[in-house]
Write a protein that holds these residues in place. Sequence first.
Motif, short mmCIF file in Angstrom:
data_model
loop_
_atom_site.label_atom_id
_atom_site.label_comp_id
_atom_site.label_asym_id
_atom_site.label_seq_id
_atom_site.Cartn_x
_atom_site.Cartn_y
_atom_site.Cartn_z
N TRP A 97 12.63 10.82 69.11
CA TRP A 97 13.71 10.65 70.09
C TRP A 97 13.49 11.48 71.34
O TRP A 97 13.30 12.69 71.28
N VAL A 98 13.53 10.80 72.47
CA VAL A 98 13.53 11.49 73.77
C VAL A 98 14.97 11.75 74.13
O VAL A 98 15.79 10.82 74.19
N HIS A 100 15.73 14.39 76.64
CA HIS A 100 15.81 15.01 77.96
C HIS A 100 14.78 14.43 78.92
O HIS A 100 13.64 14.18 78.53
N GLY A 101 15.19 14.23 80.17
CA GLY A 101 14.26 13.85 81.22
C GLY A 101 14.25 14.98 82.24
O GLY A 101 15.27 15.28 82.83
N GLU B 94 9.38 16.91 85.75
CA GLU B 94 9.51 15.46 85.70
C GLU B 94 8.97 14.84 84.41
O GLU B 94 8.49 13.72 84.41
N VAL B 95 9.06 15.58 83.31
CA VAL B 95 8.59 14.98 82.06
C VAL B 95 9.75 14.63 81.14
O VAL B 95 10.83 15.20 81.23
N ALA B 96 9.47 13.67 80.25
CA ALA B 96 10.43 13.28 79.22
C ALA B 96 10.13 14.12 77.98
O ALA B 96 8.97 14.28 77.60
N TRP B 97 11.18 14.66 77.37
CA TRP B 97 11.00 15.54 76.22
C TRP B 97 11.45 14.90 74.92
O TRP B 97 12.59 14.44 74.79
N VAL B 98 10.54 14.91 73.95
CA VAL B 98 10.90 14.49 72.59
C VAL B 98 11.34 15.74 71.85
O VAL B 98 10.58 16.71 71.77
N VAL B 112 6.21 13.69 76.71
CA VAL B 112 5.41 12.47 76.77
C VAL B 112 4.46 12.67 77.95
O VAL B 112 4.90 13.04 79.04
N VAL B 145 4.26 8.88 81.67
CA VAL B 145 5.69 8.89 81.99
C VAL B 145 6.01 10.05 82.93
O VAL B 145 5.60 11.18 82.68
N TRP B 147 9.50 11.38 84.97
CA TRP B 147 10.92 11.09 85.08
C TRP B 147 11.36 11.02 86.53
O TRP B 147 11.77 12.02 87.11
#
Lengths: 478, 478
Positions: A97-98, A100-101, B94-98, B112, B145, B147
């Motif tokens: 699951w992502v 946070h951006g 600017e990254v998406a975090w899992v 990601v 990716v 963000w």
Amino acid sequence: MSNNKKVVSEITAMDEDFAQWYTDIVKKAELVDYSSVKGCMILRPYGYGIWENIQKVLDEQFKETGHENVYMPMFIPESLLQKEKDHVEGFAPEVAWVTHGGSEPLAEKLCVRPTSETLFCEHYAKTIQSYNDLPKLYNQWCSVVRWEKTTRPFLRTTEFLWQEGHTAHATAEESKAETIQMLNIYAEFCKDYLAIPVVKGQKTEKEKFAGAEATYTIESLMHDGKALQTGTSHNFADNFAKAFDITYTDKTGKEQHVHQSSWGMTTRLIGAVIMVHGDDSGLVLPPRIAPTQVVIVPVAQHKEGVLEKAAELQAEIKKYARVKTDASDKRPGWKYSEYEMKGVPIRLEVGPKDIEKGQVALVRRDTREKIFVPMEELATRIPQLLDEVHEGLYAKALAHREESTHVARNFDELKQIAEEKPGFIKAMWCGELECEEKLKEELTITSRCMPFEQEELASDCVCCGKPAKTMVYWGKAY
Amino acid sequence: MSNNKKVVSEITAMDEDFAQWYTDIVKKAELVDYSSVKGCMILRPYGYGIWENIQKVLDEQFKETGHENVYMPMFIPESLLQKEKDHVEGFAPEVAWVTHGGSEPLAEKLCVRPTSETLFCEHYAKTIQSYNDLPKLYNQWCSVVRWEKTTRPFLRTTEFLWQEGHTAHATAEESKAETIQMLNIYAEFCKDYLAIPVVKGQKTEKEKFAGAEATYTIESLMHDGKALQTGTSHNFADNFAKAFDITYTDKTGKEQHVHQSSWGMTTRLIGAVIMVHGDDSGLVLPPRIAPTQVVIVPVAQHKEGVLEKAAELQAEIKKYARVKTDASDKRPGWKYSEYEMKGVPIRLEVGPKDIEKGQVALVRRDTREKIFVPMEELATRIPQLLDEVHEGLYAKALAHREESTHVARNFDELKQIAEEKPGFIKAMWCGELECEEKLKEELTITSRCMPFEQEELASDCVCCGKPAKTMVYWGKAY
């Protein structure tokens, strides 16, 4: 068979510890490396090269059968994943699951695709209006993520590469025909390119894909007698179409739900290749997907004319086979071991004496047979030999599967085979989940498939003794 | 030029609203669709088909120059991303975090990949030991990716497809040579396949890649006079090698840090193609990357022999061009508009009269020129015409760029040009960040690059009047 001295490999013997043997090959043949991300693997050039060859062939076959490639986003909003009830139940427990951006929390969390049915459905619902828009025959090459607890390179990894086909059709007959067509393409690919024989059949209700009406599968048998699900093809009928409201206007002006399929093969195929063909010296690659089909090892390469001849041969062989030359200063014995470990189908040795005689030595990786071939015959002999290697690998794998396929007519037989004889077990089944669960619990075997080629081995279920409905392939599986 | 009636397109005119014109084309030519994931796009078959053609050519060129493909995980642990200071500062926002796998929170969050330097570095640190292991010339095709707050199909999307090359070398000279070599490959690709002229140069300190010693770029000019960074190539020297401790033993037995490069091109190229070549009737595709190069439109197709002849022509043309036939029951005028919208380079019309005369009509998408060609000359004439279209598109784009490239010798000139004349502005610069920031703030122009082909336009900086060091291409950019 030549008396070529067998170079001792540095890997664990298969019979000693199959799992360790597998891990050793994967590392020593430089197929993968581990990364600091748990459960994810790095596909190194040699491993990725095999995948590229697999991709090339499959992609051509998909296109020949009218499929087009697309690319869907890697993220699926939680609400979209939840639209089809069985599907979300099947996948939600194992997604990443992502949340946070950048530094901001997301309003709705996104999962990294474990598979893309939901995205294709959403797109189809928007783009399909009339019977003129059908069929939609889409495929995509991408990676997917499933949060696995225990992982093994190629066989079960958190992220893996695959292709996923997703199609939409006007009628139930068409979606079923598509599902079967793709299973057949998979089976033929395994036979014709990987030299792996497969059993085609249908999964039981228990084992089918989350959201499918029927799942078809090809199952293959590894060297240790365990089964591997090698590719699957799912007929969704109108299950997803109803959940996602995918409709079209038919020729009479009536609104209808579409019928869908999906089908996939993954980098797991490389695991199958290793475990079907490999031996105690390492990998044995089927020629048609081998990154290098012929490796030229110059002998006494410091002697005049040897490297020149090797280069000349390479330029010639390049026209009909994937060839490379190892002119490094390692000893020939080292090179032999290295390319045996890497499973290169043919080794070509050329030294001063060969040059004098106008010949080279060709050594098969699979049988270690060594033959001397006049240089002018190479253009005929190498392609022929590559085909012979392919056929030989297939025949050997088929013989192994046949020797390792046993018939059980009652529970005692089944128990004895499950405990003593690794391999497939063919036995009759009543169709009840209860029996399937009992066999899994007591004998740790699962139903691999209900094969298309049915046999009536007995009249009663091997487990409960009630009237049997189907013959099933059972086995221990990866 | 024929008197062919121009079918009115349904898209916004370029001059009226360029941004809307762009969005209209992207949708109506069926390149992309939006998904429910914010900022992510769906690449539909026609859009993905262009990408596949781009991939095929670039991949071949990478391999010819000795590069090998690999695949790295899509996740990067937070601690790994943080290893190179500038790099993490550039990308972390600017990254998406899992943060969760299944229902469990992760011990360490994973981003990601926004780009994969850190993963390649980790792998290189493990696998490079001696000078024998160098150079490592790796590339991967994947999605990344970032963000983004505001997105536009192809130009700036949260997820996009690209290739990223990552190499490691023994010396600083080699990593620089690699960086330049790849930039040249990119530039030639743009010219030879996309028919887009580019300016090659170096980015300023302010605009360079996070963690690089030097970033090289190719910049192209869109129809509206805005610049587009079309590809970049970064020389890292030993910056990352020091942060990740990537060393090798040289021939004298001394431990040395490797020198690295990375380089990438993305689906943004498709945005460039749209904005360089498109017109008010839609997309105009350069033939060498067009999914369909020739579309056959049968005229009066209900008449005897027309569809048969179309099928015959298709079978013939297939041997040397990507061709399809539209035998649907839509009116020819509809079909003409549709393939103009899709930018198919050549339309082939064939009807009963043509058949009688043994000829067909070929209509160029770019100039709308219509010529009649005897059927037996098609095998020569079509490939020739495709080349002519390519050359024509390139010449037109180059002329447009030249007309739209202005010289400013002082601030007043610069201000006037920036406000009144869309396009590139060539002007001298002192090299100070302060001037760059002032121009950005006051004139909303940024430095595009310090071109390899320098000119001495003046002796002083266009902004501060101090002695100039470099000529810079300035512009408004996507």
